[in-house]
Design a protein around this motif. Structure first.
Motif, PDB file in Angstrom:
ATOM      1  N   ALA A  74      33.752  31.669  28.560  1.00  0.00           N
ATOM      2  CA  ALA A  74      35.244  30.991  28.317  1.00  0.00           C
ATOM      3  C   ALA A  74      34.860  29.926  26.902  1.00  0.00           C
ATOM      4  O   ALA A  74      35.278  29.702  26.059  1.00  0.00           O
ATOM      5  CB  ALA A  74      35.853  30.019  29.196  1.00  0.00           C
ATOM      6  N   ARG A  75      33.729  28.910  27.301  1.00  0.00           N
ATOM      7  CA  ARG A  75      33.028  27.725  25.704  1.00  0.00           C
ATOM      8  C   ARG A  75      32.790  28.777  24.717  1.00  0.00           C
ATOM      9  O   ARG A  75      33.589  28.291  23.908  1.00  0.00           O
ATOM     10  CB  ARG A  75      31.421  27.417  26.781  1.00  0.00           C
ATOM     11  N   ALA A  76      32.116  30.299  24.324  1.00  0.00           N
ATOM     12  CA  ALA A  76      31.865  30.781  23.031  1.00  0.00           C
ATOM     13  C   ALA A  76      33.433  30.951  22.902  1.00  0.00           C
ATOM     14  O   ALA A  76      32.937  31.110  21.476  1.00  0.00           O
ATOM     15  CB  ALA A  76      30.995  32.030  24.008  1.00  0.00           C
ATOM     16  N   LEU A  77      34.082  31.831  23.620  1.00  0.00           N
ATOM     17  CA  LEU A  77      35.204  32.417  22.741  1.00  0.00           C
ATOM     18  C   LEU A  77      35.681  30.772  21.823  1.00  0.00           C
ATOM     19  O   LEU A  77      36.635  31.595  21.476  1.00  0.00           O
ATOM     20  CB  LEU A  77      35.917  32.957  23.432  1.00  0.00           C
ATOM     21  N   ALA A  78      36.349  29.877  23.034  1.00  0.00           N
ATOM     22  CA  ALA A  78      36.721  28.448  22.863  1.00  0.00           C
ATOM     23  C   ALA A  78      36.514  28.257  21.066  1.00  0.00           C
ATOM     24  O   ALA A  78      37.359  27.312  21.154  1.00  0.00           O
ATOM     25  CB  ALA A  78      36.900  27.410  23.981  1.00  0.00           C
ATOM     26  N   VAL A  97      34.120  21.145  33.336  1.00  0.00           N
ATOM     27  CA  VAL A  97      33.828  22.997  33.480  1.00  0.00           C
ATOM     28  C   VAL A  97      35.001  22.560  31.813  1.00  0.00           C
ATOM     29  O   VAL A  97      34.612  22.516  31.069  1.00  0.00           O
ATOM     30  CB  VAL A  97      34.189  23.671  34.043  1.00  0.00           C
ATOM     31  N   GLY A  98      36.006  21.443  32.098  1.00  0.00           N
ATOM     32  CA  GLY A  98      37.182  21.149  31.610  1.00  0.00           C
ATOM     33  C   GLY A  98      35.761  20.279  30.031  1.00  0.00           C
ATOM     34  O   GLY A  98      36.481  20.770  28.919  1.00  0.00           O
ATOM     35  N   ASN A  99      35.351  19.206  30.394  1.00  0.00           N
ATOM     36  CA  ASN A  99      34.613  18.704  28.959  1.00  0.00           C
ATOM     37  C   ASN A  99      33.759  19.686  28.665  1.00  0.00           C
ATOM     38  O   ASN A  99      33.751  19.517  26.901  1.00  0.00           O
ATOM     39  CB  ASN A  99      33.465  17.382  29.812  1.00  0.00           C
ATOM     40  N   ILE A 100      32.795  21.069  29.310  1.00  0.00           N
ATOM     41  CA  ILE A 100      31.804  21.865  28.333  1.00  0.00           C
ATOM     42  C   ILE A 100      32.692  22.820  27.233  1.00  0.00           C
ATOM     43  O   ILE A 100      32.626  23.052  26.486  1.00  0.00           O
ATOM     44  CB  ILE A 100      31.634  22.361  29.202  1.00  0.00           C
ATOM     45  N   ILE A 101      34.213  22.578  28.218  1.00  0.00           N
ATOM     46  CA  ILE A 101      35.146  24.183  26.912  1.00  0.00           C
ATOM     47  C   ILE A 101      35.588  23.135  26.242  1.00  0.00           C
ATOM     48  O   ILE A 101      35.828  23.870  24.597  1.00  0.00           O
ATOM     49  CB  ILE A 101      36.158  24.852  28.397  1.00  0.00           C
ATOM     50  N   GLY A 102      36.298  21.663  26.536  1.00  0.00           N
ATOM     51  CA  GLY A 102      36.641  20.518  25.666  1.00  0.00           C
ATOM     52  C   GLY A 102      35.378  20.542  24.427  1.00  0.00           C
ATOM     53  O   GLY A 102      36.109  20.322  23.042  1.00  0.00           O
ATOM     54  N   GLU A 103      34.510  20.531  24.504  1.00  0.00           N
ATOM     55  CA  GLU A 103      33.605  20.163  23.661  1.00  0.00           C
ATOM     56  C   GLU A 103      33.449  21.397  22.299  1.00  0.00           C
ATOM     57  O   GLU A 103      33.629  21.117  21.261  1.00  0.00           O
ATOM     58  CB  GLU A 103      32.337  20.042  23.610  1.00  0.00           C
ATOM     59  N   ALA A 104      33.645  22.295  23.310  1.00  0.00           N
ATOM     60  CA  ALA A 104      33.893  23.186  21.867  1.00  0.00           C
ATOM     61  C   ALA A 104      35.299  23.787  21.174  1.00  0.00           C
ATOM     62  O   ALA A 104      35.448  23.920  19.817  1.00  0.00           O
ATOM     63  CB  ALA A 104      33.744  24.817  22.791  1.00  0.00           C
ATOM     64  N   LEU A 136      25.754  25.072   7.552  1.00  0.00           N
ATOM     65  CA  LEU A 136      25.016  25.698   8.554  1.00  0.00           C
ATOM     66  C   LEU A 136      25.878  25.688   9.752  1.00  0.00           C
ATOM     67  O   LEU A 136      26.434  26.148  10.705  1.00  0.00           O
ATOM     68  CB  LEU A 136      23.448  25.443   8.835  1.00  0.00           C
ATOM     69  N   ARG A 137      25.886  23.804   9.868  1.00  0.00           N
ATOM     70  CA  ARG A 137      26.807  23.399  10.630  1.00  0.00           C
ATOM     71  C   ARG A 137      28.336  24.586  10.706  1.00  0.00           C
ATOM     72  O   ARG A 137      28.796  24.981  12.450  1.00  0.00           O
ATOM     73  CB  ARG A 137      27.134  21.996  11.381  1.00  0.00           C
ATOM     74  N   GLU A 138      28.491  25.133   9.944  1.00  0.00           N
ATOM     75  CA  GLU A 138      30.077  24.975   9.711  1.00  0.00           C
ATOM     76  C   GLU A 138      30.067  27.468  10.181  1.00  0.00           C
ATOM     77  O   GLU A 138      31.172  27.361  11.027  1.00  0.00           O
ATOM     78  CB  GLU A 138      30.548  25.259   8.415  1.00  0.00           C
ATOM     79  N   LEU A 139      28.077  27.600  10.455  1.00  0.00           N
ATOM     80  CA  LEU A 139      28.273  28.725  10.103  1.00  0.00           C
ATOM     81  C   LEU A 139      28.273  28.841  11.400  1.00  0.00           C
ATOM     82  O   LEU A 139      28.383  29.708  12.567  1.00  0.00           O
ATOM     83  CB  LEU A 139      27.028  29.442  10.022  1.00  0.00           C
ATOM     84  N   ARG A 140      27.977  27.924  12.627  1.00  0.00           N
ATOM     85  CA  ARG A 140      27.609  27.625  13.817  1.00  0.00           C
ATOM     86  C   ARG A 140      28.474  27.929  14.728  1.00  0.00           C
ATOM     87  O   ARG A 140      28.366  28.291  16.418  1.00  0.00           O
ATOM     88  CB  ARG A 140      27.038  26.688  14.070  1.00  0.00           C
ATOM     89  N   LYS A 141      30.009  27.584  14.288  1.00  0.00           N
ATOM     90  CA  LYS A 141      31.349  27.515  15.093  1.00  0.00           C
ATOM     91  C   LYS A 141      31.738  29.857  14.770  1.00  0.00           C
ATOM     92  O   LYS A 141      32.506  29.124  15.653  1.00  0.00           O
ATOM     93  CB  LYS A 141      32.794  26.758  14.076  1.00  0.00           C
ATOM     94  N   GLU A 142      30.977  29.709  13.620  1.00  0.00           N
ATOM     95  CA  GLU A 142      31.573  31.366  13.285  1.00  0.00           C
ATOM     96  C   GLU A 142      30.758  32.511  14.242  1.00  0.00           C
ATOM     97  O   GLU A 142      31.139  33.030  14.619  1.00  0.00           O
ATOM     98  CB  GLU A 142      31.660  31.368  11.877  1.00  0.00           C
ATOM     99  N   MET A 143      29.667  31.404  14.838  1.00  0.00           N
ATOM    100  CA  MET A 143      28.893  32.288  15.842  1.00  0.00           C
ATOM    101  C   MET A 143      28.432  31.892  17.171  1.00  0.00           C
ATOM    102  O   MET A 143      27.631  30.815  16.786  1.00  0.00           O
ATOM    103  CB  MET A 143      27.736  32.876  14.723  1.00  0.00           C
ATOM    104  N   GLY A 161      38.323  21.554  15.975  1.00  0.00           N
ATOM    105  CA  GLY A 161      39.515  20.386  15.756  1.00  0.00           C
ATOM    106  C   GLY A 161      40.681  20.202  16.217  1.00  0.00           C
ATOM    107  O   GLY A 161      41.628  19.725  16.021  1.00  0.00           O
ATOM    108  N   VAL A 162      40.798  20.616  17.687  1.00  0.00           N
ATOM    109  CA  VAL A 162      41.699  21.096  18.410  1.00  0.00           C
ATOM    110  C   VAL A 162      42.215  19.469  19.214  1.00  0.00           C
ATOM    111  O   VAL A 162      41.485  18.751  19.617  1.00  0.00           O
ATOM    112  CB  VAL A 162      41.639  21.622  19.558  1.00  0.00           C
ATOM    113  N   PRO A 163      43.686  19.185  18.968  1.00  0.00           N
ATOM    114  CA  PRO A 163      43.910  17.632  19.298  1.00  0.00           C
ATOM    115  C   PRO A 163      43.946  17.622  20.576  1.00  0.00           C
ATOM    116  O   PRO A 163      43.698  18.232  21.310  1.00  0.00           O
ATOM    117  CB  PRO A 163      45.339  17.429  18.945  1.00  0.00           C
ATOM    118  N   LYS A 164      43.403  16.218  20.274  1.00  0.00           N
ATOM    119  CA  LYS A 164      43.604  15.672  22.316  1.00  0.00           C
ATOM    120  C   LYS A 164      44.087  16.436  22.865  1.00  0.00           C
ATOM    121  O   LYS A 164      43.676  16.489  24.464  1.00  0.00           O
ATOM    122  CB  LYS A 164      43.148  14.468  21.979  1.00  0.00           C
TER     123      LYS A 164
END
Ligand SMILES: Nc1ncnc2c1ncn2[C@@H]1O[C@H](COP(=O)(O)OP(=O)(O)O)[C@@H](O)[C@H]1O
Ligand SMILES: [Mg+2]
Length: 269
Positions: free
Chosen positions: A164-168, A110-117, A86-93, A122-125
């Motif tokens: 932006a967060r959703a798209l990220a 805002v940077g951290n909010i989008i950064g969480e996404a 389900l955790r994997e699925l949450r990335k797809e929806m 797994g985007v490197p730091k």
């Protein structure tokens, strides 16, 4: 190809008063709803307040457990998935809410909010800041807003940040639940145009929930009309607006504000 297949989706809530007008002790928020959404398609889900639109959206993402029915996403049975999948699925929806403010942690920039996404996929730091800037640009915001906090922004800007967060997360499917309903009319138009542009550029697949048919008309390929937990009509946008088959759909259309004042006057006369 269908990305999403919803079959006999049902959610009954216990009625607060113990008895409903229909004599049962449950609220049939969603009552046997079936529809498909094709890859790259935008399906509008319309109906008056309380008709079961948000419950449908939340069930699809399994933010709520269903009473019965099933949802297949890319052929996977969403309600049968164990927690870790389900955790994997949450990335797809992803879901975009009416006011994303409630869903933002107010202490994060805002940077951290989008950064969480970004972290989620797994985007490197060391490339996160530039990737955050990329998603801000997509929603037409300057990169320097990354250091600011959600409360510093207007409703329309917060909605851009929510998008932006959703798209990220790079989702395959987005549920947008009344994403412009809390905004003033001119801001609504801006956000609708942004969504339209992003949908075309990214070939997004979306369930677009709204009680406002004028917004749906611009964005959606097909429209599903909901009334008291039931789907009463599903058709191409063009068909819904030109020749609605159901009385309820005609009533909804009649309630849409008419932008042309001369036409509005004629209608009133
Ligand atoms: N958590 C809940 N508990 C009890 N009843 C609920 C709950 N969520 C929604 N409902 C009821 O289900 C019905 C559909 O609600 P909802 O899906 O929010 O409609 P919409 O989004 O179309 O306005 C309403 O009658 C609402 O009061
Ligand atoms: Mg709702």
């Amino acid at each position: 190809m269908n990305l999403l297949e919803v079959r006999n989706l049902t959610k009954h809530f216990p009625a607060k008063s113990g008895m409903t007008s229909s004599g049962g002790n449950v609220v049939k928020a969603v009552d046997g709803v079936s529809f498909n959404i094709a890859q790259g398609e935008v399906l509008g889900l319309v109906g008056e307040s309380g008709s079961g639109k948000s419950t449908t959206g939340r069930l699809i993402l399994r933010l709520l457990e269903p009473t019965s029915g099933n949802v297949h996403f890319e052929g996977k049975d969403v309600f049968a998935l164990p927690k870790h999948q389900l955790r994997e699925l949450r990335k797809e929806m992803q879901i975009v809410f009416q006011d994303p403010y409630g869903a933002f942690n107010p202490r994060l920039t805002v940077g951290n909010i989008i950064g969480e996404a970004l972290e989620l996929r797994g985007v490197p730091k060391n490339s996160r800041a530039s990737t955050v800037a990329h998603y801000l640009e997509m929603v037409q915001m300057p990169a320097n807003v990354a250091s600011r906090y959600p409360h510093e922004f207007s409703g329309g800007q917060r909605q851009r940040i929510g998008i932006a967060r959703a798209l990220a997360v790079e989702p395959k499917f987005i549920v947008a639940d009344e994403p412009v309903s809390a905004l003033d009319v001119s801001t609504q138009a801006e956000i609708v145009n942004l969504l339209l542009d992003l949908q075309k550029r990214l070939n997004l697949t979306m369930l677009f929930i709204s009680h406002d048919l004028s917004v749906v008309r611009v964005l959606c390929d097909r429209v599903a009309v909901m009334q008291n937990g039931l789907l009463v009509e599903v058709a191409d946008s063009e068909q819904i607006f030109r020749a609605p088959q159901q009385e309820y759909t005609r009533e909804l259309l009649a309630a849409v504000p008419i932008p042309d004042p001369a036409r509005a006057r004629r209608k009133a006369a």
